[in-house]
Scaffold this motif. Structure first.
Motif, PDB file in Angstrom:
ATOM      1  N   GLY A  21       0.795  -1.216   0.000  1.00 61.37           N
ATOM      2  CA  GLY A  21       0.000   0.000   0.000  1.00 61.37           C
ATOM      3  C   GLY A  21       0.828   1.266   0.000  1.00 61.37           C
ATOM      4  N   GLY A  22       0.121   2.382   0.125  1.00 61.01           N
ATOM      5  CA  GLY A  22       0.762   3.681   0.083  1.00 61.01           C
ATOM      6  C   GLY A  22       0.869   4.191  -1.340  1.00 61.01           C
ATOM      7  N   VAL A  23       1.918   4.938  -1.600  1.00 58.71           N
ATOM      8  CA  VAL A  23       2.149   5.472  -2.942  1.00 58.71           C
ATOM      9  C   VAL A  23       3.447   4.889  -3.489  1.00 58.71           C
ATOM     10  CG1 VAL A  23       0.881   7.627  -2.528  1.00 58.71           C
ATOM     11  CG2 VAL A  23       3.323   7.532  -2.058  1.00 58.71           C
ATOM     12  N   PRO A  24       3.491   4.693  -4.796  1.00 59.49           N
ATOM     13  CA  PRO A  24       4.732   4.174  -5.373  1.00 59.49           C
ATOM     14  C   PRO A  24       5.833   5.222  -5.351  1.00 59.49           C
ATOM     15  CG  PRO A  24       3.178   4.707  -7.119  1.00 59.49           C
ATOM     16  CD  PRO A  24       2.463   4.921  -5.812  1.00 59.49           C
ATOM     17  N   LEU A  25       7.051   4.747  -5.230  1.00 63.51           N
ATOM     18  CA  LEU A  25       8.220   5.611  -5.366  1.00 63.51           C
ATOM     19  C   LEU A  25       8.855   5.268  -6.708  1.00 63.51           C
ATOM     20  CD1 LEU A  25       9.813   5.311  -1.804  1.00 63.51           C
ATOM     21  CD2 LEU A  25       8.186   7.015  -2.645  1.00 63.51           C
ATOM     22  N   GLY A  26       9.348   6.274  -7.389  1.00 61.42           N
ATOM     23  CA  GLY A  26       9.991   6.051  -8.682  1.00 61.42           C
ATOM     24  C   GLY A  26      10.966   7.165  -8.969  1.00 61.42           C
ATOM     25  N   PRO A  27      11.676   7.054 -10.086  1.00 61.12           N
ATOM     26  CA  PRO A  27      12.589   8.125 -10.478  1.00 61.12           C
ATOM     27  C   PRO A  27      11.804   9.416 -10.741  1.00 61.12           C
ATOM     28  CG  PRO A  27      12.894   6.166 -11.853  1.00 61.12           C
ATOM     29  CD  PRO A  27      11.674   5.943 -11.025  1.00 61.12           C
ATOM     30  N   ALA A  28      12.423  10.554 -10.522  1.00 62.10           N
ATOM     31  CA  ALA A  28      11.775  11.834 -10.795  1.00 62.10           C
ATOM     32  C   ALA A  28      11.245  11.835 -12.222  1.00 62.10           C
ATOM     33  CB  ALA A  28      12.759  12.980 -10.583  1.00 62.10           C
ATOM     34  N   GLY A  29      10.030  12.302 -12.400  1.00 57.76           N
ATOM     35  CA  GLY A  29       9.423  12.373 -13.728  1.00 57.76           C
ATOM     36  C   GLY A  29       8.635  11.133 -14.122  1.00 57.76           C
ATOM     37  N   GLY A  53      17.470  -3.843  -6.629  1.00 58.05           N
ATOM     38  CA  GLY A  53      16.766  -2.573  -6.785  1.00 58.05           C
ATOM     39  C   GLY A  53      15.475  -2.591  -6.001  1.00 58.05           C
ATOM     40  N   VAL A  54      14.515  -1.817  -6.446  1.00 60.73           N
ATOM     41  CA  VAL A  54      13.213  -1.731  -5.788  1.00 60.73           C
ATOM     42  C   VAL A  54      12.152  -2.233  -6.753  1.00 60.73           C
ATOM     43  CG1 VAL A  54      11.511  -0.153  -4.816  1.00 60.73           C
ATOM     44  CG2 VAL A  54      13.928   0.195  -4.337  1.00 60.73           C
ATOM     45  N   LEU A  55      11.360  -3.141  -6.271  1.00 59.38           N
ATOM     46  CA  LEU A  55      10.290  -3.721  -7.063  1.00 59.38           C
ATOM     47  C   LEU A  55       9.006  -2.970  -6.732  1.00 59.38           C
ATOM     48  CD1 LEU A  55       9.878  -6.110  -9.015  1.00 59.38           C
ATOM     49  CD2 LEU A  55       9.508  -7.546  -7.020  1.00 59.38           C
ATOM     50  N   ALA A  56       8.377  -2.369  -7.732  1.00 66.59           N
ATOM     51  CA  ALA A  56       7.099  -1.677  -7.570  1.00 66.59           C
ATOM     52  C   ALA A  56       6.046  -2.511  -8.291  1.00 66.59           C
ATOM     53  CB  ALA A  56       7.174  -0.270  -8.152  1.00 66.59           C
ATOM     54  N   LEU A  57       4.996  -2.897  -7.565  1.00 68.38           N
ATOM     55  CA  LEU A  57       3.987  -3.810  -8.104  1.00 68.38           C
ATOM     56  C   LEU A  57       2.631  -3.133  -8.185  1.00 68.38           C
ATOM     57  CD1 LEU A  57       5.055  -6.929  -6.012  1.00 68.38           C
ATOM     58  CD2 LEU A  57       5.726  -6.359  -8.352  1.00 68.38           C
ATOM     59  N   PHE A  58       1.968  -3.297  -9.329  1.00 71.64           N
ATOM     60  CA  PHE A  58       0.683  -2.660  -9.613  1.00 71.64           C
ATOM     61  C   PHE A  58      -0.283  -3.689 -10.200  1.00 71.64           C
ATOM     62  CE2 PHE A  58       4.021   0.454 -10.129  1.00 71.64           C
ATOM     63  CZ  PHE A  58       3.522   1.634  -9.601  1.00 71.64           C
ATOM     64  N   MET A  59      -1.596  -3.422 -10.045  1.00 67.35           N
ATOM     65  CA  MET A  59      -2.603  -4.293 -10.645  1.00 67.35           C
ATOM     66  C   MET A  59      -3.859  -3.461 -10.929  1.00 67.35           C
ATOM     67  SD  MET A  59      -4.009  -7.934  -9.204  1.00 67.35           S
ATOM     68  CE  MET A  59      -4.968  -7.296  -7.833  1.00 67.35           C
ATOM     69  N   CYS A  60      -4.556  -3.797 -11.992  1.00 68.08           N
ATOM     70  CA  CYS A  60      -5.780  -3.089 -12.339  1.00 68.08           C
ATOM     71  C   CYS A  60      -6.871  -3.433 -11.342  1.00 68.08           C
ATOM     72  CB  CYS A  60      -6.232  -3.449 -13.756  1.00 68.08           C
ATOM     73  SG  CYS A  60      -7.644  -2.442 -14.291  1.00 68.08           S
ATOM     74  N   ALA A  79       4.904  -4.976 -13.055  1.00 67.58           N
ATOM     75  CA  ALA A  79       6.000  -5.037 -12.087  1.00 67.58           C
ATOM     76  C   ALA A  79       7.159  -4.250 -12.679  1.00 67.58           C
ATOM     77  CB  ALA A  79       6.413  -6.486 -11.835  1.00 67.58           C
ATOM     78  N   LEU A  80       7.684  -3.329 -11.912  1.00 66.04           N
ATOM     79  CA  LEU A  80       8.822  -2.513 -12.356  1.00 66.04           C
ATOM     80  C   LEU A  80       9.993  -2.743 -11.418  1.00 66.04           C
ATOM     81  CD1 LEU A  80       6.957   0.872 -12.972  1.00 66.04           C
ATOM     82  CD2 LEU A  80       7.699  -0.788 -14.706  1.00 66.04           C
ATOM     83  N   LEU A  81      11.162  -3.002 -11.967  1.00 63.92           N
ATOM     84  CA  LEU A  81      12.388  -3.080 -11.181  1.00 63.92           C
ATOM     85  C   LEU A  81      13.102  -1.748 -11.352  1.00 63.92           C
ATOM     86  CD1 LEU A  81      14.236  -4.744  -9.380  1.00 63.92           C
ATOM     87  CD2 LEU A  81      15.349  -5.613 -11.443  1.00 63.92           C
ATOM     88  N   LEU A  82      13.113  -0.975 -10.284  1.00 60.83           N
ATOM     89  CA  LEU A  82      13.666   0.384 -10.320  1.00 60.83           C
ATOM     90  C   LEU A  82      15.004   0.427  -9.604  1.00 60.83           C
ATOM     91  CD1 LEU A  82      10.341   2.145  -9.305  1.00 60.83           C
ATOM     92  CD2 LEU A  82      11.269   1.938 -11.623  1.00 60.83           C
ATOM     93  N   PRO A  83      15.906   1.305 -10.031  1.00 62.38           N
ATOM     94  CA  PRO A  83      17.176   1.444  -9.306  1.00 62.38           C
ATOM     95  C   PRO A  83      16.924   2.021  -7.921  1.00 62.38           C
ATOM     96  CG  PRO A  83      16.965   3.146 -10.981  1.00 62.38           C
ATOM     97  CD  PRO A  83      15.786   2.238 -11.145  1.00 62.38           C
ATOM     98  N   ALA A  84      17.644   1.524  -6.944  1.00 57.35           N
ATOM     99  CA  ALA A  84      17.500   2.020  -5.572  1.00 57.35           C
ATOM    100  C   ALA A  84      18.099   3.417  -5.460  1.00 57.35           C
ATOM    101  CB  ALA A  84      18.186   1.069  -4.598  1.00 57.35           C
ATOM    102  N   VAL A  90       5.470   9.030  -6.753  1.00 57.24           N
ATOM    103  CA  VAL A  90       4.937   9.224  -8.101  1.00 57.24           C
ATOM    104  C   VAL A  90       3.612   9.975  -7.958  1.00 57.24           C
ATOM    105  CG1 VAL A  90       4.080   8.047 -10.161  1.00 57.24           C
ATOM    106  CG2 VAL A  90       6.058   7.128  -8.930  1.00 57.24           C
ATOM    107  N   PRO A  91       3.433  11.079  -8.696  1.00 55.67           N
ATOM    108  CA  PRO A  91       2.195  11.844  -8.550  1.00 55.67           C
ATOM    109  C   PRO A  91       0.970  11.053  -9.030  1.00 55.67           C
ATOM    110  CG  PRO A  91       3.763  12.979 -10.001  1.00 55.67           C
ATOM    111  CD  PRO A  91       4.366  11.673  -9.622  1.00 55.67           C
ATOM    112  N   VAL A  92      -0.120  11.177  -8.266  1.00 60.44           N
ATOM    113  CA  VAL A  92      -1.388  10.553  -8.644  1.00 60.44           C
ATOM    114  C   VAL A  92      -1.907  11.261  -9.896  1.00 60.44           C
ATOM    115  CG1 VAL A  92      -3.783  10.183  -7.890  1.00 60.44           C
ATOM    116  CG2 VAL A  92      -1.905   9.923  -6.264  1.00 60.44           C
ATOM    117  N   PRO A  93      -2.383  10.499 -10.872  1.00 58.05           N
ATOM    118  CA  PRO A  93      -2.892  11.131 -12.095  1.00 58.05           C
ATOM    119  C   PRO A  93      -4.066  12.063 -11.793  1.00 58.05           C
ATOM    120  CG  PRO A  93      -2.804   8.738 -12.341  1.00 58.05           C
ATOM    121  CD  PRO A  93      -2.491   9.048 -10.911  1.00 58.05           C
ATOM    122  N   ARG A  94      -4.120  13.159 -12.515  1.00 63.42           N
ATOM    123  CA  ARG A  94      -5.202  14.127 -12.337  1.00 63.42           C
ATOM    124  C   ARG A  94      -6.545  13.443 -12.623  1.00 63.42           C
ATOM    125  NH1 ARG A  94      -3.726  19.453 -14.200  1.00 63.42           N
ATOM    126  NH2 ARG A  94      -2.900  18.305 -15.958  1.00 63.42           N
TER     127      ARG A  94
END
Length: 187
Positions: A21-29, A53-60, A79-84, A90-94
């Protein structure tokens, strides 16, 4: 070696620790990812800190069962493997409904033996997957080799705010050499 992930209790929604839960963290932008089937913003499930790295997991969560969220390649999950390091929220979409994009509770996922005795099991790190049905190890879309098992996730202790895997569990895989990740679930 498999390490159980236990419910470590509430944690900040943008904590840079393993959590559900919470909000995903990702690279700026980075933009909030969307479902490959219905194009709606994906629900954020978990942030898992790995050696690679950091694994960010999402599902519809827009059309449960309709976007094939269980498949590692149908587009209903990501599933995204992001550099630590240097990861930001990550901003919530408008116009997106934060209720749909979040799980409603943010729980730290701590390794067994770290003072969380008696807590619910949220999943596991490393080792071999404990398949509920049959081996569905995905192949890396870049190099075509079988991906390595990184983490397993269970739905969680609170059915109101838990991840929905049809009363099953999810399996996250990574190809560290290619920087790719995949998510699937079985029930």
């Amino acid at each position: 070696m498999t390490t159980l992930l236990l419910d470590g209790g509430p944690v900040a929604p943008d904590a840079p620790v393993s959590r559900t839960g919470g909000v995903p963290l990702g690279p700026a932008g980075m933009f909030w990812p969307v479902c490959g089937a219905c194009a709606g913003p994906l629900q954020f499930l978990a942030h898992i800190v790995l050696d690679a790295g950091v694994l960010a997991l999402f599902m519809c969560a827009h059309r449960p069962g309709g976007c094939e969220q269980w498949s590692p390649s149908a587009g209903g999950n990501l599933a995204l493997l992001l550099p630590a390091g240097e990861l930001v929220p990550v901003p919530v979409p408008r116009g997106a409904d934060p209720e749909v994009l979040g799980l409603g509770a943010v729980r730290a996922a701590v390794p067994a033996g770290s003072g969380a005795a008696g807590r619910a099991v949220l999943g596991s790190l490393g080792g071999e997957p404990d398949w509920l049905q049959y081996d569905e190890t995905p192949d890396c879309p870049s190099c075509a080799r079988p991906m390595g098992f990184a983490a397993g996730l269970r739905e969680g202790p609170d059915p109101v705010t838990a991840m929905n895997f049809g009363s099953g569990q999810a399996y996250a895989h990574v190809c560290g050499g290619c920087g790719r990740a995949a998510l699937l679930w079985q029930c």
